[in-house]
Design a protein around this motif. Structure first.
Motif, short mmCIF file in Angstrom:
data_model
loop_
_atom_site.label_atom_id
_atom_site.label_comp_id
_atom_site.label_asym_id
_atom_site.label_seq_id
_atom_site.Cartn_x
_atom_site.Cartn_y
_atom_site.Cartn_z
N LYS A 2 0.92 3.99 -2.67
CA LYS A 2 0.55 5.31 -2.56
C LYS A 2 1.72 6.38 -2.86
O LYS A 2 1.62 7.49 -3.77
CB LYS A 2 0.30 5.32 -1.04
N TYR A 3 2.89 5.91 -2.62
CA TYR A 3 4.25 6.74 -3.09
C TYR A 3 4.22 6.97 -4.62
O TYR A 3 4.40 8.25 -5.11
CB TYR A 3 5.37 6.04 -2.33
N ALA A 29 1.69 6.88 -6.64
CA ALA A 29 0.59 7.70 -7.14
C ALA A 29 0.76 8.97 -6.84
O ALA A 29 0.62 9.98 -7.72
CB ALA A 29 -0.75 7.16 -6.39
N GLU A 30 1.34 9.42 -5.71
CA GLU A 30 1.76 10.67 -5.37
C GLU A 30 2.78 11.36 -6.44
O GLU A 30 2.72 12.49 -6.80
CB GLU A 30 2.42 10.82 -4.05
N ARG A 82 0.62 -1.34 0.18
CA ARG A 82 -0.14 -0.01 -0.02
C ARG A 82 0.78 1.34 0.01
O ARG A 82 0.52 2.16 -0.73
CB ARG A 82 -0.97 -0.04 1.16
N ARG A 83 1.84 1.15 0.89
CA ARG A 83 2.56 2.58 0.73
C ARG A 83 3.29 2.86 -0.35
O ARG A 83 3.59 3.92 -0.71
CB ARG A 83 3.78 2.32 2.11
#
Length: 66
Positions: free
Chosen positions: A34-35, A37-38, A30-31
């Motif tokens: 998320k990284y 995607a950001e 997940r992290r």
């Protein structure tokens, strides 16, 4: 197909070279997602600013004949 691992892949494997619970593996995934995607979002914002892209520009692009 290339079967050689990259430096990044080897580094990630080294980090994960321990007994992890499934929940920990899912959280790591997940992290990472998320990284990435950001990071992609920042690159898109930069592209919009550098190329003076607006909502109208996007509508125009979407409505162009293929």
């Amino acid at each position: 197909m290339n079967t050689t691992l990259s430096r990044a892949q080897l580094d990630i494997l080294a980090l994960l070279d321990r007994d992890l619970k499934n929940e920990d593996i899912l959280e790591i995934k997940r992290r990472i997602v998320k990284y990435l995607a950001e990071k992609a979002d920042k690159q898109i914002d930069q592209f919009w600013k550098e190329n003076d892209v607006s909502d109208q520009t996007m509508d125009d692009w979407l409505n162009q004949p293929s």
